[in-house]
Design an enzyme around this catalytic site. Structure first.
Site: not given
Length: 438
Positions: A16, A191, A206, A308, A137, A48, A135
């Protein structure tokens, strides 16, 4: 007009985020060249399966399954494969060949970051990872650069969009955990196997990165106390709301003074009650935010989309342009400042307020017995609320007791809860959660 030099860029992974990075490199090539002072040529994308379906249409000739050869001829390598191997080996290979690396791999950095940092420092190349936390930020560069002349005392972050969405759904709609999780999966926020998110493991990875940068010391996952949100019930959410709180999964890194007077850093992830007026309490949906407290700058908050493809690609491209500019202009790479060497403290060193949920017998003297036990263990009660329930089958009444304490040590609270459990008027301890921001 001076001809711009060309820097070869290798991309590892085309999921993504990777697909959006590739699109931007191709579509915005002229703008990136103007900002960088060099043309960024995407020489290949290691995947892959070359013919796997992708949301972004990209030139087929860019795809290869030979990642090892791709990184050997690159000036800049972007690693977005995820996982530990082969990502780790490919990053080390790129560094040894003199390439600067941009990665969003928080799991790898949390597990084996020091090896990568040391290799990059030794080779004199840049290792950048803004996309690994929150992400889009921009949080790591401000901590590393803008606040480098200050002393950070505490960092609190909502750094996992999945769990924030689930808890926000439970808070705003009254949904049960399982229903909120199912909705997150339906919308693509969670997920099929959400364990890393709801178990707190993603946030813990994180947290190690935030703590390492904030306190100039290399922490790893073993230093993080980690609790997920699977035990947070709709009743906990409702009781928190009734008392003026909201429950968030927070990653917290803060400097503390241990009982023996020594300084250290507590790094932890757990569900936390926040007053509704706290800035982090207003972070809804799948958004992320990081709240930083520093001695001179005071309180700062960074807010935005924490996941995202396109938002995270923005963070990757920011790192890429910065690394390319360094190559064009010359000069030393940005190295990790780890001269602090502050020890990691166990969860027992934490001193905070607590929320305790109790199912108790509805009879005279119960509140007095509980209050006395709290007092004996040095834990002061700030708020105590009781709700009476009647079992429809047995017609027996019981009470839900919700307690918020003043600040206390983790050890004192644990001893108090253990003592309360021994009372014959206690049916069960339904929840124990920490409180911040009071």
């Amino acid at each position: 007009m001076t001809e711009l030099r060309t820097l070869k860029v290798a991309l590892l992974g085309c999921g993504n985020v990777g697909a959006q990075v590739a699109r931007i490199l191709i579509d915005d090539a002229e703008a990136l060249a103007a900002r960088t002072g060099a043309r960024l040529e995407l020489t290949g994308i290691a995947v892959r399966t070359i013919d796997a379906p992708r949301d972004v249409e990209l030139p087929r000739e860019l795809f290869t399954t030979d990642a090892e050869t791709l990184v050997k001829d690159a000036d800049l390598v972007i690693e977005l494969m995820g996982g530990i191997e082969p990502a780790r080996s490919l990053i080390l290979s790129a560094i040894q060949n003199g390439a600067s690396v941009v990665t969003g791999n928080k799991a790898l950095l949390a597990q084996d970051g020091p090896t990568l940092y040391e290799a990059a420092d030794k080779a004199g190349v840049q290792l950048s990872y803004e996309a690994a936390v929150a992400g889009a930020i921009p949080i790591l560069r401000p901590i590393r650069d803008s606040l480098s002349g200050d002393r950070i005392t505490r960092v609190l972050g909502i750094v996992n969009g999945t769990t924030n969405f689930i808890l926000d759904q439970m808070d705003t709609t009254g949904a049960q955990f399982a229903d909120a999780l199912a909705e997150a999966q339906r919308l693509g926020y969670a997920e099929a196997d959400p364990t890393a998110d709801v178990g707190g493991l993603d946030a813990a990875a994180k947290a190690t990165i935030l703590a390492s940068l904030s306190f100039h010391t290399r922490f790893d996952l073993e230093n993080v106390h980690c609790e997920g949100i699977t035990e947070v019930s709709a009743a906990d959410i409702a009781a928190a709301k009734d008392a003026g709180f909201v429950i968030k999964l927070l990653a917290i890194a803060e400097k503390l003074v241990a009982a023996d007077g020594s300084e250290g850093v507590s790094v932890r992830v757990h569900p936390t009650l926040l007053p509704r007026e706290h800035p982090l309490a207003a972070v809804h949906g799948a958004f992320n935010a990081v709240f930083v407290e520093a001695e001179n700058a005071g309180e700062l908050m960074f807010y935005g989309q924490g996941a995202g493809g396109t938002p995270t690609a923005s963070a990757v491209l920011g790192d890429l342009v910065s690394a390319a500019r360094r190559i064009v202009l010359g000069g030393p790479a940005q190295i990790e400042t780890t001269n602090g060497q502050v020890p990691a403290l166990p969860i027992d060193a934490v001193n905070t307020s607590y929320y305790i949920g109790l199912d108790v017998a509805d009879q005279p003297g119960v509140l007095a017995k509980i209050a006395q036990l709290f007092a004996e263990h040095g834990v002061s009660i700030e708020i105590m609320r009781q709700t009476i329930h009647r079992d429809a089958d047995s017609n027996v009444e019981s009470a839900e007791l919700r307690i918020v304490t003043h600040r206390a040590t983790e050890a004192a609270l644990a001893a108090t809860v253990q003592a309360v459990k021994s009372l014959d008027v206690i049916n069960s301890v339904t929840s124990v959660l920490r409180v911040e921001g009071v």
